[in-house]
Design an enzyme around this catalytic site. Structure first.
Site, PDB file in Angstrom:
ATOM      1  N   SER A  71      -9.850  -0.518   7.635  1.00 40.52           N
ATOM      2  CA  SER A  71      -9.282  -0.321   6.184  1.00 40.52           C
ATOM      3  C   SER A  71      -8.526  -1.600   5.485  1.00 40.52           C
ATOM      4  O   SER A  71      -7.954  -1.483   4.556  1.00 40.52           O
ATOM      5  CB  SER A  71      -8.447   0.834   6.368  1.00 40.52           C
ATOM      6  OG  SER A  71      -9.107   2.069   6.447  1.00 40.52           O
ATOM      7  N   SER A 120      -9.393   1.728   3.545  1.00 38.91           N
ATOM      8  CA  SER A 120      -8.615   2.459   2.479  1.00 38.91           C
ATOM      9  C   SER A 120      -7.547   1.797   1.871  1.00 38.91           C
ATOM     10  O   SER A 120      -6.825   2.203   0.997  1.00 38.91           O
ATOM     11  CB  SER A 120      -7.843   3.515   3.155  1.00 38.91           C
ATOM     12  OG  SER A 120      -6.915   3.041   4.283  1.00 38.91           O
ATOM     13  N   LYS A 135       0.896  -1.183  -0.006  1.00 41.51           N
ATOM     14  CA  LYS A 135      -0.093  -0.032  -0.053  1.00 41.51           C
ATOM     15  C   LYS A 135       0.964   1.154  -0.048  1.00 41.51           C
ATOM     16  O   LYS A 135       1.833   1.260   0.688  1.00 41.51           O
ATOM     17  CB  LYS A 135      -1.028  -0.004   1.244  1.00 41.51           C
ATOM     18  CG  LYS A 135      -1.817   1.158   1.354  1.00 41.51           C
ATOM     19  CD  LYS A 135      -2.635   0.818   2.347  1.00 41.51           C
ATOM     20  CE  LYS A 135      -3.930   1.936   2.657  1.00 41.51           C
ATOM     21  NZ  LYS A 135      -4.664   1.474   3.974  1.00 41.51           N
TER      22      LYS A 135
END
Length: 567
Positions: free
Chosen positions: A238, A214, A134
């Site tokens: 997330s 996210s 990420k």
């Protein structure tokens, strides 16, 4: 939970995956790879050429132990595996926009792993395995942006601690994934999966639907089989919500188990990075590498953390599978791992009748496998919802100022707010930065009212899980991870009131999402949560649940379903 506990659990999961297999897809499986003829040393990483469908291995369903067996006996190389994933990214990612960039050194990393495999000197179970990160996880050789143009200049000076651990384990850092900008902590009504750097990530199952956030790009990339594993981060939901909504596995570790050093923060009181994969065994093996290191709140990771774990010789074909597990109980956990387990089902009917029907079918399957499923409602949820956000505002101001001080660009939250005001590209999906502005005005973390609020949050969140598990003598609490994915709409924003992740997120306890079923082609996850540092037990239970439900299906990249109305 000590090192021996997770080592034994992971070894048993590895043996079980090799001897009994992991859940197989119903249809629509994806790319295949095999040994490339005349593998050579690679001095650079040119764009991959050729097909990602090379006979040998099904990328959708293969596990890390199976890949290591092939690399150990010479029938597969990390270079071939890495090329196959790079080709799939080139071919498939233009439809889903999950990968921001690939590493220019990926093939060099893979070639170095091939040398270690040939010499019998591998570094562990992730040696040669491609991993996506990420883009809020620092990498010294690639930009780390948190999705924001404010950080799109030079890369950080150093890797995040978890990246250092991955590199030392021989993993191939394949690239960086898109995310909800600033991990969904900028606007009061954001659109998950959108960032100014990467645009909008789409859900691979239905392209006009949202991937949740996210860790949107990490989950969508895994669903599309663009990497073997990926790293996500979570403050509240997330990791697990994107995992559920994209039909993959996501583990939010116990707080302090994985170092947050070098990860763009929201709150040190809740933030953690964690592993994501298409199956539980790959998730567990990745966690065993990530765990340990420096705790962002000071000192080493907590006592009993998953640090310094042994690598399993059997994963590398030397000396064979016998080193992984030696008793029938551990090997047979897919068939017997649910027998006698007590699971509390938190139905959350607010997520809709279709999701509730998935939970009913799930409970029936678990009971048939020998589990005892009782319905529960963890207490204190309204109070947790009332207190969590104000506490996070104060913590974000403290923590983001500290992080920005290590980077080129805005040096604090006030400068970041001004950057967004003066850069129209940051406003193309949504213009608001209400959370930034509220955080700037929030009381400091030295304020007595804030301290009382965080203390109450910690107390009530832990009691919500501990009291529920004790009252019903549970091994875990289960709940729906997510509703069916809503349509992506920048004007409306997200439709994501999803309460199941909050108790474990606020308590710092582990949670794990595994595929449970689907509604109109849209995946639904089952969220499992347990007590403090019960990660090993939760992963073991999750593997048994995964094996029983057999719920994973490959995406079909449909343009839309139904009326296209928001869900």
């Amino acid at each position: 939970m000590g090192k021996r506990s997770i080592a034994a659990t992971t070894a048993a999961l590895v043996a079980g995956s090799l001897l009994t297999g992991v859940p197989q897809a119903g249809a629509q499986t994806g790319g295949q790879i095999g040994t490339q003829a005349a593998e050579r040393s690679i001095a650079s990483s040119p764009p991959p050429t050729g097909s990602s469908h090379v006979p040998g291995v099904d990328l959708d369903t293969v596990t890390i132990p199976e890949l290591q067996e092939r690399m150990g006996d010479g029938s597969l190389t990390s270079s071939a595996l890495t090329r196959a994933y790079l080709r799939r990214i080139d071919k498939i990612d233009p439809r889903i926009h999950s990968v921001l960039r690939t590493s220019p050194t990926a093939l060099r990393q893979a070639a170095a792993s091939d040398v270690r495999h040939r010499r019998g000197k591998t570094l562990g179970s992730l040696d040669g395995i491609p991993v996506l990160l990420k883009d809020n996880v620092n990498t010294r050789d690639m930009p780390t942006t948190a999705g924001s143009l404010a950080l799109a200049g030079s890369p950080p000076d150093t890797d995040a601690a978890l990246v250092t651990r991955l590199r030392k384990a021989g993993a191939v850092i394949l690239g960086k994934t898109n995310l909800s900008e600033w991990a969904n902590f900028r606007s009061a009504k954001p659109t998950s999966g959108w960032s100014a750097v990467g645009g909008q990530t789409n859900n691979p199952y239905v392209l006009d639907r949202n991937p949740c956030g996210s860790s949107s790009g990490s989950a969508a990339a895994l669903a599309a089989s663009l990497s073997q594993v990926a790293i996500g981060t979570e403050t509240d939901g997330s990791i697990v919500c994107p995992a559920g909504m994209n039909g993959v596995v996501g583990h939010k570790p116990s707080l302090g188990l994985v170092s947050q050093s070098g990860v763009v923060p929201i709150s040190a009181e809740q933030d953690t990075a964690g592993p994501m994969a298409r199956n539980v065994i790959d998730t567990a093996l990745t966690l065993s590498v990530l765990s340990g290191g420096e705790d962002p709140r000071g000192g080493r990771a907590r006592s009993g953390a998953l640090q310094g774990l042994p690598s399993f010789p059997g994963l590398h074909g030397r000396p064979g599978l016998s080193g992984l597990a030696t008793n029938d109980a551990s090997v047979d956990q897919g068939a017997t791992g649910l027998r006698g387990k007590r699971i509390g089902l938190w139905r959350l009917p607010s997520l809709g009748s279709d999701v509730d029907a998935v939970m009913t079918r799930t409970a029936k399957k678990l009971r048939k496998a020998g589990a005892v499923v009782v319905e529960v409602t963890p207490p204190y949820q309204a109070r947790l919802a009332e207190l969590e956000f104000p506490a996070l505002l104060s913590e974000f101001h403290r923590d983001i100022d500290a992080y920005l001080g290590t980077r080129n660009g805005p040096r604090n939250l006030a400068e970041l707010i001004e950057f967004n005001r003066t850069h129209p590209e940051e406003q193309t999906c949504f213009a608001g930065q209400e959370l930034f502005e509220q955080a700037l005005a929030a009381p400091p973390t030295t304020d007595p009212e804030y301290r009382a609020m965080r203390a109450e949050l910690q107390d009530l969140s832990r009691r919500s899980i501990d009291e529920t598990m004790s009252a019903h003598r549970l091994d875990a609490i289960a709940a729906p991870t997510n509703p069916p994915a809503w349509t992506t709409d920048c004007a409306r924003g997200d439709n994501d009131v999803i309460p199941s992740s909050t108790p474990a997120a606020v308590a710092g306890y582990p949670s794990l999402s595994v595929p449970a079923g689907s509604v109109d082609e849209l995946p639904i996850g089952l969220l499992l949560m347990a007590g403090d540092h019960q990660d090993a037990q939760l992963l073991s239970l999750g593997a048994a649940v995964e094996h029983r439900l057999q719920a994973w299906r490959a995406p079909r990249y449909l343009p839309t379903v139904g009326s296209g109305a928001p869900r």
